[in-house]
Design a protein around this motif. Structure first.
Motif, PDB file in Angstrom:
ATOM      1  N   UNK A 233    -175.308 -16.385 -16.905  1.00 19.59           N
ATOM      2  CA  UNK A 233    -174.608 -16.936 -15.759  1.00 19.59           C
ATOM      3  C   UNK A 233    -175.230 -18.200 -15.208  1.00 19.59           C
ATOM      4  N   UNK A 234    -176.324 -18.628 -15.813  1.00 17.00           N
ATOM      5  CA  UNK A 234    -177.020 -19.831 -15.357  1.00 17.00           C
ATOM      6  C   UNK A 234    -176.743 -20.996 -16.298  1.00 17.00           C
ATOM      7  N   UNK A 235    -176.827 -22.196 -15.778  1.00 20.34           N
ATOM      8  CA  UNK A 235    -176.852 -23.384 -16.627  1.00 20.34           C
ATOM      9  C   UNK A 235    -178.284 -23.559 -17.105  1.00 20.34           C
ATOM     10  N   UNK A 250    -175.260 -20.050 -19.999  1.00 25.40           N
ATOM     11  CA  UNK A 250    -175.597 -18.857 -20.778  1.00 25.40           C
ATOM     12  C   UNK A 250    -174.567 -17.781 -20.448  1.00 25.40           C
ATOM     13  N   UNK A 251    -173.740 -17.409 -21.439  1.00 30.45           N
ATOM     14  CA  UNK A 251    -172.616 -16.533 -21.154  1.00 30.45           C
ATOM     15  C   UNK A 251    -172.739 -15.136 -21.754  1.00 30.45           C
ATOM     16  N   UNK A 263    -170.765 -24.797 -23.888  1.00 29.88           N
ATOM     17  CA  UNK A 263    -170.895 -26.194 -23.475  1.00 29.88           C
ATOM     18  C   UNK A 263    -169.647 -26.634 -22.715  1.00 29.88           C
ATOM     19  N   UNK A 264    -169.703 -27.834 -22.191  1.00 28.27           N
ATOM     20  CA  UNK A 264    -168.601 -28.337 -21.383  1.00 28.27           C
ATOM     21  C   UNK A 264    -167.292 -28.455 -22.131  1.00 28.27           C
ATOM     22  N   UNK A 265    -167.344 -28.623 -23.447  1.00 29.25           N
ATOM     23  CA  UNK A 265    -166.114 -28.769 -24.220  1.00 29.25           C
ATOM     24  C   UNK A 265    -165.540 -27.426 -24.669  1.00 29.25           C
ATOM     25  N   UNK A 277    -184.924 -23.375 -20.366  1.00 33.95           N
ATOM     26  CA  UNK A 277    -185.241 -23.806 -19.002  1.00 33.95           C
ATOM     27  C   UNK A 277    -184.040 -23.491 -18.127  1.00 33.95           C
ATOM     28  N   UNK A 278    -184.249 -22.720 -17.069  1.00 34.97           N
ATOM     29  CA  UNK A 278    -183.205 -22.478 -16.067  1.00 34.97           C
ATOM     30  C   UNK A 278    -183.109 -23.723 -15.227  1.00 34.97           C
ATOM     31  N   UNK A 279    -181.944 -24.367 -15.234  1.00 36.66           N
ATOM     32  CA  UNK A 279    -181.795 -25.600 -14.483  1.00 36.66           C
ATOM     33  C   UNK A 279    -181.503 -25.304 -13.012  1.00 36.66           C
ATOM     34  N   UNK A 280    -181.912 -26.221 -12.159  1.00 30.17           N
ATOM     35  CA  UNK A 280    -181.740 -26.035 -10.717  1.00 30.17           C
ATOM     36  C   UNK A 280    -180.267 -25.923 -10.389  1.00 30.17           C
ATOM     37  N   UNK A 281    -179.939 -25.015  -9.522  1.00 29.74           N
ATOM     38  CA  UNK A 281    -178.547 -24.811  -9.155  1.00 29.74           C
ATOM     39  C   UNK A 281    -178.465 -24.048  -7.859  1.00 29.74           C
ATOM     40  N   UNK A 282    -177.361 -23.393  -7.654  1.00 26.39           N
ATOM     41  CA  UNK A 282    -177.160 -22.672  -6.394  1.00 26.39           C
ATOM     42  C   UNK A 282    -178.186 -21.581  -6.206  1.00 26.39           C
ATOM     43  N   UNK A 283    -178.704 -21.010  -7.335  1.00 26.80           N
ATOM     44  CA  UNK A 283    -179.647 -19.907  -7.218  1.00 26.80           C
ATOM     45  C   UNK A 283    -181.027 -20.381  -6.788  1.00 26.80           C
TER      46      UNK A 283
END
Length: 287
Positions: A233-235, A250-251, A263-265, A277-283
């Protein structure tokens, strides 16, 4: 001789007593159980290296614990060191036998589920899994690493090493992204209690997985790992072999234990090895 000149004894830090080996053996070694031997050494370079070097002469279920590791290894040959008796540093030897070798890749993920389950019971700490081999806890609202897992082929089986920061204080942490069970509010930092909890949980999960011929879905392992995985659930950014980088959401964890990224496509790509690496986001944090 002044106090600072006095030699350090195994009881020099009363907050970190040595492990009681006879008590651990009484509690863990059973005629019908998985664990067949348990040894504790004061110090060693790496429990994984020690067990792997003796794999040809070991029975399944050998356990080696070190009060201190001076050259502990993580993934990508990263080092893992900590003050003596401040954590749990141990390795086990498993021989999955009839389980198809292509399913052995689930063993480090199985060890993660077992560690998280065992720590929830014995330490009262909610431990999350970062794919593929990190154990995370929350300290002051931030995810931090408190442990790691390393699995490697040896002889006819696999050596699995687990390292856990138990009583590390803030000024002892190796990095701002690290933590310990104590800092995460553990109800117990008794290392014997924690070790028994993790090894009993590992025995349970390994038994279920092996009885299902290593089928992660049939044994419940795939579902349990996904439920406890903080990566889903994280980017994330995956740094892959060959200097390739892949970024996506990550799905899923697929049937082979691979992390599936979208990916975006709209394309989905399974990742079998890499640094995540867990990228910075809402979490929150970047880990």
């Amino acid at each position: 001789m002044t106090p600072s000149d006095a030699p350090q004894s195994r009881w020099s830090d009363l907050d970190r007593p040595p492990l009681n080996v006879p008590a651990l053996r009484r509690g863990l070694l059973r005629p019908d159980g998985l664990w067949t031997s348990l040894d504790v050494v004061d110090s060693t370079g790496s429990t994984n290296s020690d067990l792997a070097g003796r794999a040809a002469s070991l029975a399944e279920g050998a356990v080696l614990v070190a009060e201190e590791q001076t050259a502990g290894r993580g993934r990508l040959d990263r080092t893992w060191t900590a003050p003596a008796r401040s954590g749990l540093f141990f390795s086990v030897y498993l021989t999955p036998g009839a389980v198809p070798v292509q399913r052995w890749g689930w063993l480090p993920l199985l060890a993660g589920v077992a560690a998280a389950t065992g720590l929830a019971r014995s330490a009262g700490v909610d431990t999350a899994l970062k794919w593929p081999n990190d154990l995370l806890v929350t300290v002051e609202g931030e995810e931090r690493k408190t442990g790691g897992i390393l699995a490697e082929r040896a002889g006819d089986g696999v050596v699995i090493g687990i390292g856990l920061n138990v009583s590390l204080r803030t000024d002892e942490l190796p990095a701002p992204t690290a933590a310990s069970l104590a800092l995460a509010g553990a109800v117990s930092t008794d290392r014997e209690t924690l070790l028994r909890g993790v090894l009993r949980s590992l025995e349970e999960w390994y038994g279920q997985w092996r009885a299902a011929d290593g089928d992660a879905a049939a044994s419940g392992l795939q579902e349990a790992y996904a439920a406890g995985c903080a990566t889903l659930g994280r980017t994330v950014r995956a740094q892959l072999p060959g200097d390739r980088t892949l970024t996506g959401e990550a799905v899923a964890i697929d049937g082979d234990g691979r992390l599936v990224l979208s990916s975006g496509d709209g394309l989905r790509e399974p990742v079998s090895a890499g640094d995540i690496v867990h990228l910075r986001g809402a979490e929150g944090g970047l880990t």
